[in-house]
Design an enzyme around this catalytic site. Structure first.
Site, PDB file in Angstrom:
ATOM      1  N   ASN A  63       0.829  -1.201   0.000  1.00  0.00           N
ATOM      2  CA  ASN A  63       0.000   0.000   0.000  1.00  0.00           C
ATOM      3  C   ASN A  63       0.861   1.246   0.000  1.00  0.00           C
ATOM      4  O   ASN A  63       1.946   1.273   0.564  1.00  0.00           O
ATOM      5  CB  ASN A  63      -0.970  -0.010   1.192  1.00  0.00           C
ATOM      6  CG  ASN A  63      -0.416   0.681   2.429  1.00  0.00           C
ATOM      7  OD1 ASN A  63      -0.486   1.901   2.568  1.00  0.00           O
ATOM      8  ND2 ASN A  63       0.170  -0.096   3.339  1.00  0.00           N
TER       9      ASN A  63
ATOM     10  N   PHE B 281      -1.841   8.117   4.224  1.00  0.00           N
ATOM     11  CA  PHE B 281      -2.655   8.722   5.290  1.00  0.00           C
ATOM     12  C   PHE B 281      -3.912   9.404   4.753  1.00  0.00           C
ATOM     13  O   PHE B 281      -4.239  10.532   5.109  1.00  0.00           O
ATOM     14  CB  PHE B 281      -1.842   9.768   6.093  1.00  0.00           C
ATOM     15  CG  PHE B 281      -0.789   9.212   7.012  1.00  0.00           C
ATOM     16  CD1 PHE B 281      -0.713   7.861   7.302  1.00  0.00           C
ATOM     17  CD2 PHE B 281       0.133  10.068   7.626  1.00  0.00           C
ATOM     18  CE1 PHE B 281       0.272   7.360   8.162  1.00  0.00           C
ATOM     19  CE2 PHE B 281       1.120   9.583   8.485  1.00  0.00           C
ATOM     20  CZ  PHE B 281       1.186   8.225   8.744  1.00  0.00           C
TER      21      PHE B 281
ATOM     22  N   SER C 111       5.325   5.236   8.807  1.00  0.00           N
ATOM     23  CA  SER C 111       4.713   5.020   7.502  1.00  0.00           C
ATOM     24  C   SER C 111       5.710   5.415   6.424  1.00  0.00           C
ATOM     25  O   SER C 111       6.290   6.503   6.484  1.00  0.00           O
ATOM     26  CB  SER C 111       3.452   5.852   7.339  1.00  0.00           C
ATOM     27  OG  SER C 111       3.089   5.866   5.965  1.00  0.00           O
TER      28      SER C 111
ATOM     29  N   ASN D 271       4.878   6.127   3.433  1.00  0.00           N
ATOM     30  CA  ASN D 271       4.160   6.776   2.334  1.00  0.00           C
ATOM     31  C   ASN D 271       3.951   8.270   2.482  1.00  0.00           C
ATOM     32  O   ASN D 271       3.292   8.889   1.666  1.00  0.00           O
ATOM     33  CB  ASN D 271       2.813   6.066   2.134  1.00  0.00           C
ATOM     34  CG  ASN D 271       3.011   4.598   1.815  1.00  0.00           C
ATOM     35  OD1 ASN D 271       3.835   4.262   0.955  1.00  0.00           O
ATOM     36  ND2 ASN D 271       2.314   3.730   2.521  1.00  0.00           N
ATOM     37  N   THR D 272       4.482   8.851   3.558  1.00  0.00           N
ATOM     38  CA  THR D 272       4.512  10.304   3.693  1.00  0.00           C
ATOM     39  C   THR D 272       5.988  10.678   3.639  1.00  0.00           C
ATOM     40  O   THR D 272       6.734  10.343   4.552  1.00  0.00           O
ATOM     41  CB  THR D 272       3.864  10.749   5.021  1.00  0.00           C
ATOM     42  OG1 THR D 272       2.472  10.384   4.992  1.00  0.00           O
ATOM     43  CG2 THR D 272       3.968  12.257   5.230  1.00  0.00           C
TER      44      THR D 272
ATOM     45  N   LYS E  52       5.264   3.634  17.215  1.00  0.00           N
ATOM     46  CA  LYS E  52       5.275   2.588  16.177  1.00  0.00           C
ATOM     47  C   LYS E  52       6.452   2.782  15.244  1.00  0.00           C
ATOM     48  O   LYS E  52       6.602   3.853  14.644  1.00  0.00           O
ATOM     49  CB  LYS E  52       3.961   2.606  15.388  1.00  0.00           C
ATOM     50  CG  LYS E  52       3.875   1.455  14.384  1.00  0.00           C
ATOM     51  CD  LYS E  52       2.465   1.239  13.914  1.00  0.00           C
ATOM     52  CE  LYS E  52       2.382   0.136  12.876  1.00  0.00           C
ATOM     53  NZ  LYS E  52       1.020  -0.042  12.370  1.00  0.00           N
TER      54      LYS E  52
ATOM     55  N   ASN F  27       5.835  -1.466  11.413  1.00  0.00           N
ATOM     56  CA  ASN F  27       5.022  -1.021  10.277  1.00  0.00           C
ATOM     57  C   ASN F  27       5.394  -1.850   9.029  1.00  0.00           C
ATOM     58  O   ASN F  27       6.111  -2.837   9.128  1.00  0.00           O
ATOM     59  CB  ASN F  27       5.262   0.475  10.054  1.00  0.00           C
ATOM     60  CG  ASN F  27       4.006   1.188   9.576  1.00  0.00           C
ATOM     61  OD1 ASN F  27       3.366   0.715   8.638  1.00  0.00           O
ATOM     62  ND2 ASN F  27       3.655   2.293  10.197  1.00  0.00           N
TER      63      ASN F  27
HETATM   64  C1  LIG Z   1      -3.666  -0.991   3.506  1.00  0.00           C
HETATM   65  C2  LIG Z   1      -2.841  -0.741   4.718  1.00  0.00           C
HETATM   66  C3  LIG Z   1      -2.911   0.500   5.343  1.00  0.00           C
HETATM   67  C4  LIG Z   1      -2.160   0.744   6.474  1.00  0.00           C
HETATM   68  N1  LIG Z   1      -2.262   1.960   7.093  1.00  0.00           N
HETATM   69  C5  LIG Z   1      -1.591   2.192   8.243  1.00  0.00           C
HETATM   70  C6  LIG Z   1      -1.738   3.422   8.933  1.00  0.00           C
HETATM   71  O1  LIG Z   1      -2.503   4.302   8.533  1.00  0.00           O
HETATM   72  N2  LIG Z   1      -1.005   3.610  10.068  1.00  0.00           N
HETATM   73  C7  LIG Z   1      -0.163   2.649  10.567  1.00  0.00           C
HETATM   74  O2  LIG Z   1       0.467   2.854  11.612  1.00  0.00           O
HETATM   75  N3  LIG Z   1      -0.018   1.460   9.937  1.00  0.00           N
HETATM   76  C8  LIG Z   1      -0.706   1.209   8.805  1.00  0.00           C
HETATM   77  N4  LIG Z   1      -0.565   0.001   8.172  1.00  0.00           N
HETATM   78  C9  LIG Z   1       0.394  -0.991   8.711  1.00  0.00           C
HETATM   79  C10 LIG Z   1      -0.264  -2.046   9.590  1.00  0.00           C
HETATM   80  O3  LIG Z   1      -0.810  -1.453  10.751  1.00  0.00           O
HETATM   81  C11 LIG Z   1       0.773  -3.115  10.016  1.00  0.00           C
HETATM   82  O4  LIG Z   1       1.803  -2.496  10.782  1.00  0.00           O
HETATM   83  C12 LIG Z   1       1.424  -3.811   8.812  1.00  0.00           C
HETATM   84  O5  LIG Z   1       0.486  -4.006   7.787  1.00  0.00           O
HETATM   85  C13 LIG Z   1       2.025  -5.161   9.186  1.00  0.00           C
HETATM   86  O6  LIG Z   1       1.044  -6.059   9.680  1.00  0.00           O
HETATM   87  P1  LIG Z   1       0.344  -7.187   8.740  1.00  0.00           P
HETATM   88  O7  LIG Z   1       1.452  -7.923   8.050  1.00  0.00           O
HETATM   89  O8  LIG Z   1      -0.441  -8.029   9.692  1.00  0.00           O
HETATM   90  O9  LIG Z   1      -0.527  -6.450   7.793  1.00  0.00           O
HETATM   91  C14 LIG Z   1      -1.307  -0.267   7.019  1.00  0.00           C
HETATM   92  C15 LIG Z   1      -1.255  -1.510   6.390  1.00  0.00           C
HETATM   93  C16 LIG Z   1      -2.005  -1.762   5.261  1.00  0.00           C
HETATM   94  C17 LIG Z   1      -1.922  -3.123   4.612  1.00  0.00           C
END
Ligand SMILES: Cc1cc2nc3c(=O)[nH]c(=O)nc-3n(C[C@H](O)[C@H](O)[C@H](O)COP(=O)(O)O)c2cc1C
Length: 344
Positions: free
Chosen positions: A108, A112, A171, A173-174, A205, A234
């Protein structure tokens, strides 16, 4: 939800972001109800908060706090909403969310996208006070002239409706956001957010993409500033071997390929903190065995997101029940006793 095997093929005909919106819309129809009964051995206390189960929903699924009570009633032990920024923002151009089904992964670069803190605040105010722990993950607007001020205002604005607050500096992406993990910047940020007279625990985080010395440095800053727990981790900007064609997409990678990296990062933070700082393990957790491994490696709680895309929200209860069996087989009375029990 036993309906997920029926819902999934339909959702997978949609592009990933539409499927996500459809899922949130469907979840709004789930009337908030009592969460399923889970074994008492799963109850745990971290940073002064009581959790019915250590299996939580990671940030990013419910960015705008639309369905936190529904996710709790589906059996998550806690839900982290956000990331929310002070002002609403659209995020990056679409497409920006990709399912890598063959790799059981997601990429992704949402950036934000969210409706802003005031909107999330109003929704969270409506939640039942006994629904369960709901954390609020806060970030900075992309065009902010003072990013630290955005975190400060996030903590201030959301404390009243949050069980805990997560300072998200990881993140990818910012642009430049991860720079807040650097020395100096991190000290300034943590000092500023700690200065807010919030009576809620503060979690930090971090990214799984670490340079040598990063865990020690970050743990020291977190301890110095009274941070209550560190969430590891993350999404990654690295690209382990992937088979899907979408692997070339830019953004943060999550799901199965992140698992070894996130586990290794957790172990590094565990050894840097000597068990003194509570850790929350996230990244590639898809089964009770994965969650158990993370807990034994030092996580007091775990979170997941990507595995739910492939398995549906019933995954929370399946993992919780499997964890309780692990606890029993290992001869522990509770999940808390098993944290960090792996032999180094
Ligand atoms: C589509 C998507 C959007 C995410 N948006 C955020 C976010 O806004 N803030 C954040 O701290 N982590 C965000 N994450 C990261 C997740 O909270 C997590 O740290 C990461 O996906 C690893 O866990 P997983 O393998 O179980 O998905 C996002 C992950 C995905 C897949």
């Amino acid at each position: 939800m036993h309906l997920y095997p029926l819902f999934r093929p339909l959702a997978f005909t949609l592009d990933a972001e539409r499927a996500h919106r459809a899922t949130i819309a469907a979840l709004k129809w789930v009337p908030p109800h009592r969460a399923p009964d889970l074994p008492a051995s799963l109850r745990t206390r971290v940073a002064g908060l009581d959790f019915p189960s250590p299996v939580g929903l990671a940030a990013g699924f419910d960015k705008d706090a639309e369905v936190p009570e529904q996710m709790l009633s589906l059996g998550f032990g806690f839900v982290e909403v956000g990331t929310v920024t002070p002002r609403p923002q659209a995020g990056n151009p679409k497409p920006r969310l990709f399912r890598l089904a063959r790799d059981r992964a997601v990429i992704n670069r949402m950036g934000f996208n969210n409706a802003g803190q005031p909107a999330a605040y109003q929704r969270l105010l409506q939640c039942r006070s006994d629904a369960g722990p709901i954390g609020v993950n806060v970030g900075a607007n992309k065009d902010s002239a003072d990013r630290i001020a955005d975190y400060v205002s996030g903590v201030r604005a959301m404390s009243q409706v949050a069980s805990y607050l997560t300072i998200n500096i990881s993140s990818p992406n910012t642009p430049g956001l991860r720079g807040l993990q650097d020395e100096g910047a991190l000290d300034d940020l943590l000092a500023a957010v700690r200065d807010v007279k919030s009576n809620r625990p503060l979690f930090l985080k971090v990214a799984p993409d670490l340079a040598p010395g990063d865990p020690e440095r970050i743990v020291k800053a977190a301890v110095d500033h009274g941070i209550d727990a560190i969430i590891v981790a993350n999404t990654t900007v690295s690209r382990p071997a992937l088979t899907s064609k979408l692997a070339v997409e830019a953004g943060g990678l999550s799901g199965a390929p992140l698992k070894p990296l996130a586990l290794d990062a957790l172990r590094q933070f565990r050894s840097a903190s000597g068990g003194e700082m509570p850790l929350i393990g996230v990244g590639g957790i898809a089964s009770a065995d994965d969650a158990w491994e993370r807990i034994r490696a030092g996580a007091s709680l775990v979170q997941l997101y990507s595995a739910m895309v492939y398995e549906g929200p019933g995954i929370a209860v399946r993992i919780a029940r499997g964890l309780a069996q692990h606890v029993k087989r290992a001869g522990f009375a509770s999940i808390g006793e098993s944290v960090g029990s792996e032999k180094p």
